[in-house]
Design a protein around this motif. Sequence first.
Motif, PDB file in Angstrom:
ATOM      1  N   TYR A  63     -11.622  -1.060  -0.381  1.00 40.42           N
ATOM      2  CA  TYR A  63     -11.671  -2.432   0.140  1.00 40.42           C
ATOM      3  C   TYR A  63     -12.916  -2.582   0.972  1.00 40.42           C
ATOM      4  O   TYR A  63     -13.442  -1.617   1.506  1.00 40.42           O
ATOM      5  CB  TYR A  63     -10.457  -2.716   1.029  1.00 40.42           C
ATOM      6  N   GLY A  85       0.571   1.036   5.739  1.00 45.42           N
ATOM      7  CA  GLY A  85      -0.853   1.240   5.554  1.00 45.42           C
ATOM      8  C   GLY A  85      -1.182   2.390   4.634  1.00 45.42           C
ATOM      9  O   GLY A  85      -2.341   2.743   4.457  1.00 45.42           O
ATOM     10  N   GLY A 101      -0.860   2.439   1.475  1.00 41.98           N
ATOM     11  CA  GLY A 101      -1.395   1.971   0.195  1.00 41.98           C
ATOM     12  C   GLY A 101      -0.345   1.583  -0.822  1.00 41.98           C
ATOM     13  O   GLY A 101      -0.658   1.407  -2.005  1.00 41.98           O
ATOM     14  N   LYS A 102       0.909   1.420  -0.406  1.00 43.61           N
ATOM     15  CA  LYS A 102       1.988   1.105  -1.353  1.00 43.61           C
ATOM     16  C   LYS A 102       1.750  -0.230  -2.059  1.00 43.61           C
ATOM     17  O   LYS A 102       1.785  -0.320  -3.280  1.00 43.61           O
ATOM     18  CB  LYS A 102       3.340   1.044  -0.613  1.00 43.61           C
ATOM     19  N   THR A 103       1.509  -1.251  -1.242  1.00 39.52           N
ATOM     20  CA  THR A 103       1.315  -2.583  -1.827  1.00 39.52           C
ATOM     21  C   THR A 103       0.084  -2.594  -2.727  1.00 39.52           C
ATOM     22  O   THR A 103       0.096  -3.173  -3.822  1.00 39.52           O
ATOM     23  CB  THR A 103       1.186  -3.637  -0.719  1.00 39.52           C
ATOM     24  N   THR A 104      -0.959  -1.924  -2.261  1.00 43.19           N
ATOM     25  CA  THR A 104      -2.174  -1.841  -3.060  1.00 43.19           C
ATOM     26  C   THR A 104      -1.888  -1.234  -4.426  1.00 43.19           C
ATOM     27  O   THR A 104      -2.304  -1.771  -5.458  1.00 43.19           O
ATOM     28  CB  THR A 104      -3.228  -0.998  -2.322  1.00 43.19           C
TER      29      THR A 104
HETATM   30  N1  LIG Z   1      -7.355  -7.150   1.084  1.00 49.23           N
HETATM   31  C1  LIG Z   1      -7.656  -6.056   1.821  1.00 49.23           C
HETATM   32  N2  LIG Z   1      -8.863  -5.960   2.353  1.00 49.23           N
HETATM   33  C2  LIG Z   1      -9.205  -4.861   3.083  1.00 49.23           C
HETATM   34  N3  LIG Z   1      -8.378  -3.858   3.317  1.00 49.23           N
HETATM   35  C3  LIG Z   1      -7.135  -3.917   2.814  1.00 49.23           C
HETATM   36  C4  LIG Z   1      -6.701  -5.029   2.029  1.00 49.23           C
HETATM   37  N4  LIG Z   1      -5.430  -4.829   1.645  1.00 49.23           N
HETATM   38  C5  LIG Z   1      -5.081  -3.649   2.169  1.00 49.23           C
HETATM   39  N5  LIG Z   1      -6.086  -3.111   2.854  1.00 49.23           N
HETATM   40  C6  LIG Z   1      -6.076  -1.804   3.522  1.00 49.23           C
HETATM   41  O1  LIG Z   1      -5.654  -0.846   2.594  1.00 49.23           O
HETATM   42  C7  LIG Z   1      -4.752   0.045   3.174  1.00 49.23           C
HETATM   43  C8  LIG Z   1      -3.444   0.064   2.396  1.00 49.23           C
HETATM   44  O2  LIG Z   1      -2.771  -1.181   2.597  1.00 49.23           O
HETATM   45  P1  LIG Z   1      -1.382  -1.544   1.886  1.00 49.23           P
HETATM   46  O3  LIG Z   1      -1.466  -1.181   0.465  1.00 49.23           O
HETATM   47  O4  LIG Z   1      -1.048  -2.942   2.228  1.00 49.23           O
HETATM   48  O5  LIG Z   1      -0.360  -0.577   2.659  1.00 49.23           O
HETATM   49  P2  LIG Z   1       1.239  -0.621   2.650  1.00 49.23           P
HETATM   50  O6  LIG Z   1       1.698  -1.629   1.696  1.00 49.23           O
HETATM   51  O7  LIG Z   1       1.615   0.769   2.277  1.00 49.23           O
HETATM   52  O8  LIG Z   1       1.637  -0.912   4.065  1.00 49.23           O
HETATM   53  C9  LIG Z   1      -4.586  -0.379   4.615  1.00 49.23           C
HETATM   54  O9  LIG Z   1      -5.406   0.444   5.421  1.00 49.23           O
HETATM   55  C10 LIG Z   1      -5.075  -1.783   4.651  1.00 49.23           C
HETATM   56  O10 LIG Z   1      -5.691  -2.052   5.890  1.00 49.23           O
END
Ligand SMILES: Nc1ncnc2c1ncn2[C@@H]1O[C@H](COP(=O)(O)OP(=O)(O)O)[C@@H](O)[C@H]1O
Lengths: 637, 253
Positions: free
Chosen positions: B16, B46, B48-51
């Motif tokens: 990101y 944080g 990366g699950k959602t990602t």
């Molecule tokens: N759109 C984005 N832009 C920049 N960083 C992001 C974005 N989405 C997520 N992140 C970063 O990527 C990492 C993983 O996020 P995410 O997948 O939401 O975690 P989880 O769902 O496990 O809580 C985090 O450090 C978050 O800050």
Amino acid sequence: MKMIELAFRNFKSNLKSYFSLIISLAFTIIVFFNFQNMLYSDTFKMLGEKNIGRIHTVVAVVSFVLVCFMFFFIWYSSNVFLNRRKKEIGIYIFMGFPNEKVGRLYMIETVLTGAAALGLGILTGVLTTHLFQMITLALSDIAVDIDFQLALRPVLNTVGVYLVIYLIFTLKGYLNITRSSVLGMLTGAKQNEYVRQNILVLLFKAMLGLGVLGTGFYLAVREGEGGAESQFGIVAAAIFVTAGVYMVFGGAIPFTFQEIARNKRFLYVKRRCLWINNVIFRMKKNYRTYAMVCVLSLCSVTALVAGFAMRERYDNIMKFNSTYTIQVISDRENLDADLKELIKQYTEIDYCSQIPITGLEGSVVKASENVSKYALVAYSDLKNLAADIGKEFPLKEPGEGQVVRVTHMYLLSLMTDREHRKVGIGGRDYEQIEETDISYLGYLQDQVSFYMVNDQEFAGLRTLGQKLHCYSYHIEDARAYQNVKEALYPYMEKIETGGDYIGVVSLDPESNQIYWVKVIFSLCIFVFLVFILAGGSIMFMKLYNDSFEEKERYDIMKKMGVDEETLGKSIADELGAAYGIPFAVMSIASCFSVHTLGMMMNTHLTTIHALSVLTVLAVFLVCYLLSVSVYRKNVGV
Amino acid sequence: MNDKNVVLVRNLIKDYGAKNFKTRALKGIDLAVYPNDFIAIMGPSGSGKTTLLNILSTIDKPTLGEVVLDGRDITKVSNKELSKIRRDKIGFIFQDYNLLDTMTLLDNIALPLALNGVSGKECIQRAETVSALFGLGEHLNKYPYQLSGGQKQRGAACRALITGPEILFADEPTGALDSRAGRDLLECLKNINEKKHTAILMVTHDPFCASYAKDVYILSDGLIKCKLSAGESRKEFYDRIIDVQTSMGGDFS
Ligand SMILES: Nc1ncnc2c1ncn2[C@@H]1O[C@H](COP(=O)(O)OP(=O)(O)O)[C@@H](O)[C@H]1O
Ligand SMILES: [Mg+2]
């Protein structure tokens, strides 16, 4: 930072969204100012008192309508503006600014915007008055020189009206902000309390609306009784139609769509499920807007048709009146040869006619029209006259106790029932079996109310009034008119003996007697343009506003995997309904209003009606395409 | 395991941010999902699950690596094909239901089918069948605002499943539900997984929720740290998940 500085900074950084507000506000100011200017300037001085009086009446009525237009337009544009800014305002409140302070910030910003719009509007208005008046006169086909002049009154009126309306909505915005919560602001206040409307309530509303609209249509096309009653009838028809349109959008149309949505087999065909549900949802919130756009476009079509009809009517009246150039009425039966000789000194005669008439005083005749002079003609005499001057003669010979009214053309008549009226002549009742406005006697026919009876009746009634003879001539060279006229008067004096009735009517080809009709024609075109542009842009603004609320829904659908093409088509369908339904209702309703106009002016207006509806269609189509593309951009499709 | 996989991920990396401020959210994930699978992905906030879920479900694009869905590498197919895959092969459930508030539950459920050009009659039939599986038969003519959170989420599941997808993605599906409604939903999902053999990939931070899955992957700092598989009972599986969670340093939320 001081409030005012912050306001200025916002103003600068949001110039784009301010810009559209300023432009739309300035637009209303320009339009209003130009009409006001027309009311107070000397543009029409050349046209004579009578013309000016009538033009001013019409301009005053139009001005009133424009105030209403200004009101709605400012309402809409300030609403759009507020919604656009709400998120930002919400952030201020979130940051800890008290609501009142943010409200004041908004006030300062809107006042700046309003002032900018006022300045721009008045300036552009002043610069365009000359152009506007030139176009008006050119459209009216009137050749007068206009001087560029600027009165103070129109400026003051415009500023006054605008400030009052604008302040109302600025205050409304202020109250809106001070009373709203942070959450509502940040999310753009979108809480959806959509409730499917109770089907019985809706059905009742639908029936009521259709009933009211039907009553309006009936009042509009009903054969009038004449006079004030009809005038009342027309106002009532307008009120009923307007109310009916609102109710149809609040009842019958949502009812129809809800019923469609209940038929799932019909609904589940491609994207129909999507856009029909959206239309139902929007209809509940927006029906007033749709109805207003419908009424606006109905007014604009009616205004344009009325303008054209008047114009056509005007031309016909001019033609009617100039059937003859010189008409002489005398009690002598043998003047024809002398008159011909006199005229031929100056120009050739195209055609001529003579006919015996019986002149009646107003007291002898009881009829519904309000004129002071009546005359009778005999059936065979008039038939011969028609043959002499080559006019058609489609009239039946009246029987005993019957008359045919030989009348002139009306610009506008509230009497739409032209048969079976009673006419009292010399204490006896006659039945009017027919009415014609073919010009047999030209200008005389315009000034005097003629009744045709059969030959026996004519002979019988001969003693009731003055036995007269009417000689009519159409000269070949219009320029000889003055000379002929001047030669005619000494001749008439010479033959006049002992109080005999005698008269000369003549029509000056240069007469400007009903110029006001021409001016009204161009005013009608302006009203048409203003209304249709207002309707189109109100719809556009509404949809523009809605698109921000819809963004979330489209995000969901995109996440669901609905492809953009489908979403785009669904948007096109939905907006198509938003523009199409008001257009369709307007098209139907305009048939009735145009029918009424046609009856009042005794003409057929189908072509011009079709043309103006098509113009509205074109304007709507442009707005529609713009709306679709902006909508798609705003919801991210 | 000799079945054809539904999803195959090789060395998935996601960055990101702009060039100089890159955060690497995923640092090389390898994963295979087969029909019949019911996978839960757990991990601290944080991690990366959602990602990961967004990339697998084609909502987001990977920076590097390969994601094969239905035999095709989604990094290499056109947008149009992508939305076709999304439409036909994948179902989604989101934490906040995401039902459309302008239409009834039945309309919501039938919408994806109708958009696919399926006849009205079949839309109704299939919507009724799937909603019966989720116990929503009586609520079909209600609008979302008239439904409870649990009903809404089950409705969203029906909508995701009506097209008969090969895999269902769910991001914190029970996140907004109370435990009772959450359990109902999970029972239904389990049921679907067993009866219809739809693969399910679910992101959650709740060990109880994860214990309904057949396999649990623990994600931490952009990498899969370990995999747990269900044993004889759910209670036992739940205890094991809690153990791992504790050993990794506390609560995942
Ligand atoms: N759109 C984005 N832009 C920049 N960083 C992001 C974005 N989405 C997520 N992140 C970063 O990527 C990492 C993983 O996020 P995410 O997948 O939401 O975690 P989880 O769902 O496990 O809580 C985090 O450090 C978050 O800050
Ligand atoms: Mg997450």
